[in-house]
Design a protein around this motif. Structure first.
Motif, mmCIF file in Angstrom:
data_model
loop_
_atom_site.group_PDB
_atom_site.id
_atom_site.type_symbol
_atom_site.label_atom_id
_atom_site.label_comp_id
_atom_site.label_asym_id
_atom_site.label_seq_id
_atom_site.Cartn_x
_atom_site.Cartn_y
_atom_site.Cartn_z
ATOM 1 N N LEU A 36 0.826 -1.218 0.000
ATOM 2 C CA LEU A 36 0.000 0.000 0.000
ATOM 3 C C LEU A 36 0.851 1.254 0.000
ATOM 4 O O LEU A 36 0.349 2.347 -0.289
ATOM 5 N N LEU A 37 2.131 1.096 0.338
ATOM 6 C CA LEU A 37 3.051 2.242 0.312
ATOM 7 C C LEU A 37 3.872 2.265 -0.967
ATOM 8 O O LEU A 37 4.681 3.164 -1.185
ATOM 9 N N SER A 38 3.624 1.250 -1.856
ATOM 10 C CA SER A 38 4.512 1.084 -3.021
ATOM 11 C C SER A 38 4.227 2.077 -4.139
ATOM 12 O O SER A 38 5.073 2.320 -5.005
ATOM 13 N N GLY A 39 3.011 2.592 -4.193
ATOM 14 C CA GLY A 39 2.665 3.450 -5.332
ATOM 15 C C GLY A 39 2.365 2.664 -6.596
ATOM 16 O O GLY A 39 2.031 3.239 -7.627
ATOM 17 N N ASN A 40 2.430 1.330 -6.505
ATOM 18 C CA ASN A 40 2.135 0.497 -7.684
ATOM 19 C C ASN A 40 0.640 0.186 -7.682
ATOM 20 O O ASN A 40 0.181 -0.748 -7.023
ATOM 21 N N HIS A 41 -0.132 0.951 -8.434
ATOM 22 C CA HIS A 41 -1.598 0.869 -8.340
ATOM 23 C C HIS A 41 -2.139 -0.463 -8.823
ATOM 24 O O HIS A 41 -3.137 -0.967 -8.303
ATOM 25 N N GLY A 42 -1.435 -1.105 -9.774
ATOM 26 C CA GLY A 42 -1.861 -2.428 -10.239
ATOM 27 C C GLY A 42 -1.709 -3.450 -9.129
ATOM 28 O O GLY A 42 -2.621 -4.236 -8.855
ATOM 29 N N LYS A 43 -0.560 -3.421 -8.463
ATOM 30 C CA LYS A 43 -0.321 -4.355 -7.351
ATOM 31 C C LYS A 43 -1.289 -4.077 -6.200
ATOM 32 O O LYS A 43 -1.784 -4.997 -5.548
#
Ligand SMILES: Nc1nc2cc(Br)ccc2s1
Length: 255
Positions: free
Chosen positions: A211-218
């Motif tokens: 949730l902190l990754s910024g990877n919206h797909g993940k």
């Protein structure tokens, strides 16, 4: 939409003057009126109940006060509906009777009822309302006994509070951000995913790193996984009609 509630305890419905539903009423998005059944009695004691035919404990609500009350609110509502459009094809109002013996009220029911012109809620007390009222009402209403769950309350008022909130929040303009209505429990057949906010670490418990990754797909994949995991764990009954093909591949046989 117009909503009428008939009860011998109108003050029970006071919470509907608060918060989102209260503001919707003030803004004219929802015309909600509460009626005291005793105002539709004719005896000096304003009697609404009597002993049950066939014996048994408790009292049953008399039919005539209900017929008077329902006739009055239907007439008021039809005047509104007629004024709403020139077509004059206003649908019959829906009479919702909270009851442990009713159909199950679900989020789908809330969406369906939010499309109606007028809802009338009849709050039973004691052992219930004389059955002939529901039979008589079928000429003037679409009659729907409705259950919130398999438990017994002392009356229909608490159930009405829940149903009016569930329906009212779906009306256009009531909830500030309509997007928030999309990803809710039961909106897509699954329970909602867990949510987190600051701080990212709290009492040695960290927010899931994705949730902190910024990877919206993940993030979207993780959320979908969590919805399915939670539903399988807490409400496997909901999975009976669910199309697992809409899940990330890894989840399709994971539970
Ligand atoms: N679960 C429910 N219990 C009750 C009891 C009475 Br009395 C009237 C309506 C309802 S809905």
């Amino acid at each position: 939409m117009r909503i009428d509630v008939v009860s011998i305890f109108p003050e029970y419905l006071a919470p509907l003057e608060l918060s989102l539903i209260g503001k919707a009423r003030q803004d004219g998005l929802l015309d909600l009126r509460v009626h005291d059944l005793r105002d539709f009695t004719t005896d000096r004691h304003r009697t609404v109940d009597d002993t049950p035919y066939g014996g048994g404990a408790g009292m049953v609500m008399k039919p005539e006060p209900w017929a008077q009350a329902l006739t009055a609110v239907a007439a008021e509502g039809s005047g509104d509906a007629a004024g709403a459009g020139d077509s004059g094809d206003a649908r019959k109002p829906v009479l919702i009777v909270p009851s442990p013996a009713g159909e199950r009220f679900t989020q789908a029911t809330a969406h369906q009822l939010a499309e109606e012109d007028q809802l009338v809620f009849a709050c039973g007390r004691y052992e219930g309302i004389d059955e002939r009222v529901l039979e008589w009402a079928a000429d003037h209403f679409t009659v729907r006994p409705m259950s919130l769950g398999d438990y017994v309350l002392n009356g229909g008022e608490v159930a009405v509070l829940a149903m009016v909130e569930a329906i009212g929040r779906l009306l256009p303009g009531v909830v500030g951000n309509p997007e928030s209505l999309v990803e809710e429990s039961h909106s897509d057949g699954l329970l909602e995913y867990p949510v987190y906010t600051k701080p990212s670490s709290w009492r040695d418990r960290d927010v899931p790193a994705v949730l902190l990754s910024g990877n919206h797909g993940k993030i979207a994949q993780w959320r979908r996984h969590e919805q399915y995991r939670r539903t399988a764990e807490r409400r496997p009954d909901l999975l009976a009609g669910f199309d697992a093909g809409t899940l990330p591949r890894a989840d399709r046989t994971a539970f």
